[in-house]
Scaffold this motif. Structure first.
Motif, PDB file in Angstrom:
ATOM      1  N   GLU A 121     -20.787-144.854 -70.845  1.00  0.00           N
ATOM      2  CA  GLU A 121     -20.717-144.365 -69.333  1.00  0.00           C
ATOM      3  C   GLU A 121     -21.773-144.424 -68.743  1.00  0.00           C
ATOM      4  O   GLU A 121     -21.703-144.760 -67.585  1.00  0.00           O
ATOM      5  CB  GLU A 121     -20.466-142.578 -69.892  1.00  0.00           C
ATOM      6  N   ILE A 122     -23.119-144.138 -69.357  1.00  0.00           N
ATOM      7  CA  ILE A 122     -24.171-144.213 -68.511  1.00  0.00           C
ATOM      8  C   ILE A 122     -24.542-145.705 -68.146  1.00  0.00           C
ATOM      9  O   ILE A 122     -24.917-146.066 -66.919  1.00  0.00           O
ATOM     10  CB  ILE A 122     -25.490-143.820 -69.233  1.00  0.00           C
ATOM     11  N   ASN A 179     -45.767-141.207 -62.790  1.00  0.00           N
ATOM     12  CA  ASN A 179     -46.536-141.735 -64.291  1.00  0.00           C
ATOM     13  C   ASN A 179     -45.939-141.107 -65.459  1.00  0.00           C
ATOM     14  O   ASN A 179     -46.658-140.781 -66.498  1.00  0.00           O
ATOM     15  CB  ASN A 179     -47.995-141.123 -64.067  1.00  0.00           C
ATOM     16  N   ALA A 180     -44.632-140.746 -65.253  1.00  0.00           N
ATOM     17  CA  ALA A 180     -43.841-140.246 -66.648  1.00  0.00           C
ATOM     18  C   ALA A 180     -43.674-141.376 -67.515  1.00  0.00           C
ATOM     19  O   ALA A 180     -43.471-140.878 -68.679  1.00  0.00           O
ATOM     20  CB  ALA A 180     -42.587-139.580 -66.142  1.00  0.00           C
ATOM     21  N   VAL A 181     -43.391-142.680 -67.125  1.00  0.00           N
ATOM     22  CA  VAL A 181     -43.202-143.480 -68.137  1.00  0.00           C
ATOM     23  C   VAL A 181     -44.408-144.575 -67.947  1.00  0.00           C
ATOM     24  O   VAL A 181     -45.143-144.705 -67.137  1.00  0.00           O
ATOM     25  CB  VAL A 181     -41.820-144.419 -67.590  1.00  0.00           C
ATOM     26  N   PRO A 182     -44.660-145.334 -69.257  1.00  0.00           N
ATOM     27  CA  PRO A 182     -45.687-146.229 -69.211  1.00  0.00           C
ATOM     28  C   PRO A 182     -45.327-147.317 -68.344  1.00  0.00           C
ATOM     29  O   PRO A 182     -44.227-147.685 -67.846  1.00  0.00           O
ATOM     30  CB  PRO A 182     -45.501-146.833 -70.556  1.00  0.00           C
ATOM     31  N   GLY A 183     -46.530-147.683 -67.213  1.00  0.00           N
ATOM     32  CA  GLY A 183     -46.271-148.426 -66.480  1.00  0.00           C
ATOM     33  C   GLY A 183     -45.870-148.085 -64.956  1.00  0.00           C
ATOM     34  O   GLY A 183     -45.806-148.961 -64.194  1.00  0.00           O
ATOM     35  N   GLY A 184     -45.809-146.980 -64.979  1.00  0.00           N
ATOM     36  CA  GLY A 184     -45.585-146.377 -63.560  1.00  0.00           C
ATOM     37  C   GLY A 184     -44.179-145.947 -63.118  1.00  0.00           C
ATOM     38  O   GLY A 184     -43.640-144.837 -63.603  1.00  0.00           O
ATOM     39  N   ASN A 185     -43.705-146.364 -62.330  1.00  0.00           N
ATOM     40  CA  ASN A 185     -42.491-145.887 -61.464  1.00  0.00           C
ATOM     41  C   ASN A 185     -41.363-146.032 -62.557  1.00  0.00           C
ATOM     42  O   ASN A 185     -41.234-146.981 -63.270  1.00  0.00           O
ATOM     43  CB  ASN A 185     -42.268-146.571 -60.283  1.00  0.00           C
ATOM     44  N   ILE A 186     -40.318-145.313 -61.900  1.00  0.00           N
ATOM     45  CA  ILE A 186     -39.174-145.383 -62.701  1.00  0.00           C
ATOM     46  C   ILE A 186     -38.021-145.965 -61.729  1.00  0.00           C
ATOM     47  O   ILE A 186     -38.021-145.610 -60.496  1.00  0.00           O
ATOM     48  CB  ILE A 186     -38.405-143.770 -62.997  1.00  0.00           C
ATOM     49  N   THR A 187     -37.254-147.048 -62.158  1.00  0.00           N
ATOM     50  CA  THR A 187     -36.196-147.833 -61.300  1.00  0.00           C
ATOM     51  C   THR A 187     -35.038-146.814 -60.941  1.00  0.00           C
ATOM     52  O   THR A 187     -34.807-145.960 -61.690  1.00  0.00           O
ATOM     53  CB  THR A 187     -35.714-149.038 -61.931  1.00  0.00           C
ATOM     54  N   LYS A 188     -34.614-147.256 -59.932  1.00  0.00           N
ATOM     55  CA  LYS A 188     -33.184-146.422 -59.537  1.00  0.00           C
ATOM     56  C   LYS A 188     -32.136-146.357 -60.700  1.00  0.00           C
ATOM     57  O   LYS A 188     -31.665-145.367 -61.006  1.00  0.00           O
ATOM     58  CB  LYS A 188     -32.696-146.896 -58.420  1.00  0.00           C
ATOM     59  N   PRO A 189     -31.917-147.610 -61.287  1.00  0.00           N
ATOM     60  CA  PRO A 189     -30.752-147.379 -62.242  1.00  0.00           C
ATOM     61  C   PRO A 189     -31.437-146.477 -63.519  1.00  0.00           C
ATOM     62  O   PRO A 189     -30.485-145.647 -63.933  1.00  0.00           O
ATOM     63  CB  PRO A 189     -30.696-148.798 -63.046  1.00  0.00           C
ATOM     64  N   LEU A 190     -32.582-146.330 -63.731  1.00  0.00           N
ATOM     65  CA  LEU A 190     -33.199-145.482 -64.876  1.00  0.00           C
ATOM     66  C   LEU A 190     -32.972-144.196 -64.278  1.00  0.00           C
ATOM     67  O   LEU A 190     -32.753-143.226 -64.968  1.00  0.00           O
ATOM     68  CB  LEU A 190     -34.511-145.810 -65.225  1.00  0.00           C
ATOM     69  N   MET A 191     -33.313-143.841 -63.040  1.00  0.00           N
ATOM     70  CA  MET A 191     -33.070-142.417 -62.365  1.00  0.00           C
ATOM     71  C   MET A 191     -31.585-141.985 -62.538  1.00  0.00           C
ATOM     72  O   MET A 191     -31.358-140.908 -62.800  1.00  0.00           O
ATOM     73  CB  MET A 191     -33.669-142.405 -61.123  1.00  0.00           C
ATOM     74  N   ILE A 192     -30.760-143.088 -62.446  1.00  0.00           N
ATOM     75  CA  ILE A 192     -29.240-142.596 -62.372  1.00  0.00           C
ATOM     76  C   ILE A 192     -28.940-142.166 -64.023  1.00  0.00           C
ATOM     77  O   ILE A 192     -28.404-141.291 -64.024  1.00  0.00           O
ATOM     78  CB  ILE A 192     -28.622-143.696 -61.964  1.00  0.00           C
ATOM     79  N   ALA A 193     -29.509-142.999 -64.781  1.00  0.00           N
ATOM     80  CA  ALA A 193     -29.326-142.722 -66.209  1.00  0.00           C
ATOM     81  C   ALA A 193     -29.849-141.372 -66.768  1.00  0.00           C
ATOM     82  O   ALA A 193     -29.190-140.682 -67.329  1.00  0.00           O
ATOM     83  CB  ALA A 193     -29.808-143.770 -67.104  1.00  0.00           C
ATOM     84  N   LEU A 194     -30.933-141.277 -66.212  1.00  0.00           N
ATOM     85  CA  LEU A 194     -31.525-139.823 -66.510  1.00  0.00           C
ATOM     86  C   LEU A 194     -30.891-138.611 -65.838  1.00  0.00           C
ATOM     87  O   LEU A 194     -30.554-137.742 -66.527  1.00  0.00           O
ATOM     88  CB  LEU A 194     -33.175-139.995 -66.180  1.00  0.00           C
ATOM     89  N   GLY A 195     -30.487-138.624 -64.709  1.00  0.00           N
ATOM     90  CA  GLY A 195     -29.651-137.862 -64.066  1.00  0.00           C
ATOM     91  C   GLY A 195     -28.399-137.769 -64.698  1.00  0.00           C
ATOM     92  O   GLY A 195     -27.879-136.480 -64.703  1.00  0.00           O
ATOM     93  N   ALA A 196     -27.700-138.702 -65.141  1.00  0.00           N
ATOM     94  CA  ALA A 196     -26.242-138.532 -65.825  1.00  0.00           C
ATOM     95  C   ALA A 196     -26.492-137.613 -67.075  1.00  0.00           C
ATOM     96  O   ALA A 196     -25.736-136.870 -67.516  1.00  0.00           O
ATOM     97  CB  ALA A 196     -25.904-139.849 -66.228  1.00  0.00           C
ATOM     98  N   LEU A 197     -27.747-138.098 -67.797  1.00  0.00           N
ATOM     99  CA  LEU A 197     -27.922-136.999 -69.133  1.00  0.00           C
ATOM    100  C   LEU A 197     -28.351-135.976 -68.888  1.00  0.00           C
ATOM    101  O   LEU A 197     -27.915-135.070 -69.652  1.00  0.00           O
ATOM    102  CB  LEU A 197     -29.131-138.079 -69.905  1.00  0.00           C
ATOM    103  N   LEU A 198     -29.130-135.623 -67.797  1.00  0.00           N
ATOM    104  CA  LEU A 198     -29.849-134.310 -67.876  1.00  0.00           C
ATOM    105  C   LEU A 198     -29.231-133.367 -66.980  1.00  0.00           C
ATOM    106  O   LEU A 198     -29.305-132.108 -66.946  1.00  0.00           O
ATOM    107  CB  LEU A 198     -31.395-134.565 -67.581  1.00  0.00           C
TER     108      LEU A 198
END
Length: 151
Positions: free
Chosen positions: A106-107, A6-25
């Motif tokens: 890069e991301i 529930n961190a994003v509107p609409g529910g689940n975070i997709t794997k590519p988005l998790m990769i992007a967030l992981g790369a950033l953070l």
């Protein structure tokens, strides 16, 4: 997924988005299973202006990301994500300008997403994810952010 439910509107975070967030953070490249987050063995050369650190993502972790946003004139937006009040939105173009083309490229390469889709998803997800990572208005240390991606 735990912390990011529930961190994003609409529910689940997709794997590519998790990769992007992981790369950033946290500088992590997520593999097939969510509990197998690991730093890439041979990272691509990082442009000198991104301020990358070994354990803190492409921008030096959450603090580095927030600094980039503040430097680009979006400090009040970034502060709203960390603070305990309502999260302000950031439009994809402003986020792209703040992160810079080298980081976005890069991301996008890591995730297989095109840059516009990446920015759209990040601009939607970052307010909620940063809010979840800073529940008391305090920026966690890089290892604490990393452990959130391993849970």
């Amino acid at each position: 997924m735990g912390l990011f439910d529930n961190a994003v509107p609409g529910g689940n975070i997709t794997k590519p988005l998790m990769i992007a967030l992981g790369a950033l953070l946290v500088g992590k490249m997520l593999t097939g299973k969510s509990e197998e987050a690991a730093a890439p063995q041979a990272p691509a050369p990082t442009p000198a202006d991104t301020g990358a650190s070994a354990d803190g993502g492409l921008l030096g972790g959450l603090g580095g990301l927030l600094d980039k946003l503040k430097d680009a004139g979006h400090g009040s937006v970034a502060d709203s994500w960390v603070g305990t009040g309502q999260n302000q939105q950031i439009n994809p173009g402003d986020l792209g300008s703040a992160l810079g083309p080298a980081v976005i490229r890069e991301i996008a390469q890591r995730t297989g997403m095109n840059e516009q889709e990446l920015l759209q998803q990040l601009s939607t997800a970052l307010p909620g994810v940063v809010d979840k990572l800073t529940p008391n208005g305090q920026i966690p240390q890089n290892h604490q952010v990393a452990s959130a991606f391993n849970s």
